[in-house]
Design an enzyme around this catalytic site. Structure first.
Site, mmCIF file in Angstrom:
data_model
loop_
_atom_site.group_PDB
_atom_site.id
_atom_site.type_symbol
_atom_site.label_atom_id
_atom_site.label_comp_id
_atom_site.label_asym_id
_atom_site.label_seq_id
_atom_site.Cartn_x
_atom_site.Cartn_y
_atom_site.Cartn_z
ATOM 1 C CB SER A 101 -1.071 -0.033 1.667
ATOM 2 O OG SER A 101 -1.706 1.015 1.177
ATOM 3 C CG ASP A 214 -7.854 -2.956 -2.731
ATOM 4 O OD1 ASP A 214 -6.421 -3.031 -2.883
ATOM 5 O OD2 ASP A 214 -7.424 -1.892 -3.000
ATOM 6 C CG HIS A 269 -6.444 -1.940 0.389
ATOM 7 N ND1 HIS A 269 -5.378 -1.495 -0.335
ATOM 8 C CD2 HIS A 269 -5.567 -1.193 1.715
ATOM 9 C CE1 HIS A 269 -3.850 -1.388 -0.160
ATOM 10 N NE2 HIS A 269 -4.132 -0.540 1.322
#
Length: 288
Positions: A101, A214, A269
């Site tokens: 990320s 995601d 995610h």
């Protein structure tokens, strides 16, 4: 002495010189966490690595954890670089970096500002590499902001004190982005940055991992260097200006055959680093 014993004695100093990671053939893996998390979230991933490659040295960097991850990225990058460079110095055979990320952007900036790094493979795990533009939970940190108005907050000196604003990329306010965002335009080479390209191109391989479910990275194709145009249609990596102009070496890396893209559906995610299927399909083969 018997021939076998002489051979062992001759080889032993070389094995000691190479160190433990080289002796079993696996390069060390450095993991950099994302926004609002820290090393705790990566125990599964570290376990996966050692399950398939026993003895691999895995170092999960404990810096700017949890709420501290909201600090400006140009504050974070030098500290991460110090720790990563220290690990690299002790491992001349090279290392892999696996960055999740926001951590993918931290790693990109480290690679772009480190003239002597020996990173072999840069694995970007669901990172907003081309920026972020979407109504996600992280906008709750910016008082009163929604997608269409976040640029008013992000593209000024106050907003640039929040890491999230460092990669906020509003396709409807391009001039404001280039002028007011002090992080993403330089590492994309959209505004000049010294030695950006030559430093970045020291890597041997880049692996880009992301997927359509995601739920946070917006557009999700940003994890593969795709992004919105002014109509909010997604323009894929090879049609991006920073690719065509090879501003930071992406086109060169791709032409070398050293960009690998892995798309994985059905992954939220926060689950990328604990999903064994993702690890097997997208990560394992690069950690050699």
């Amino acid at each position: 002495a018997p021939p076998l014993l002489r051979h062992v004695v001759a080889v032993l100093p070389l094995l000691l010189l190479l160190g433990p990671s080289s002796a079993h053939g696996y390069k060390p893996v450095i993991i950099v966490h994302g926004i609002l998390d820290g090393p705790e979230q990566f125990k599964h991933l570290s376990g996966f690595i050692n399950e398939v490659h026993p003895g691999t040295e895995v170092q999960i960097i404990s810096l700017f954890n949890n709420c501290k991850s909201m600090k400006p990225l140009w504050i974070q990058v030098p500290e991460f670089r110090k720790v990563i460079e220290k690990i690299m110095t002790a491992r001349p055979e090279g290392v892999h970096v696996l960055c999740f990320s926001q951590g993918g952007l931290v790693c990109r900036a480290v690679l772009s500002t480190s003239p002597n790094h020996n990173v072999h493979t840069f694995i970007s795990l669901s990172s907003p590499l081309a920026g972020q533009y979407g109504d996600t939970d992280y906008l709750n940190w910016l008082p009163g902001c929604v997608k269409k108005t976040a640029f008013l907050f992000c593209y000024n000196k106050v907003g640039q004190h929040f890491s999230f604003c460092d990669y906020w990329n509003d396709p409807h306010h391009r001039a404001c982005y280039l002028k007011g965002n002090t992080f993403l335009p330089p590492i994309n080479g959209e505004i000049p940055h010294q030695h950006l390209k030559e430093n970045f191109l020291r890597i041997k391989k880049m692996v880009l991992i992301g997927g359509p479910d995601d739920g946070v990275i917006t557009p999700w194709q940003s994890s593969h260097f795709g992004f919105y145009d002014s109509n909010e249609d997604v323009v894929e990596m090879r049609n991006q200006a920073f690719y065509k102009n090879d501003t930071f070496g992406l086109k060169t890396l791709d032409a070398r055959g050293d960009v690998s893209v892995c798309v994985q559906s059905g992954v939220k995610h926060t689950n990328w680093h604990s999903n064994f299927t993702v690890f097997k399909n997208c990560i394992e083969k690069w950690l050699i």
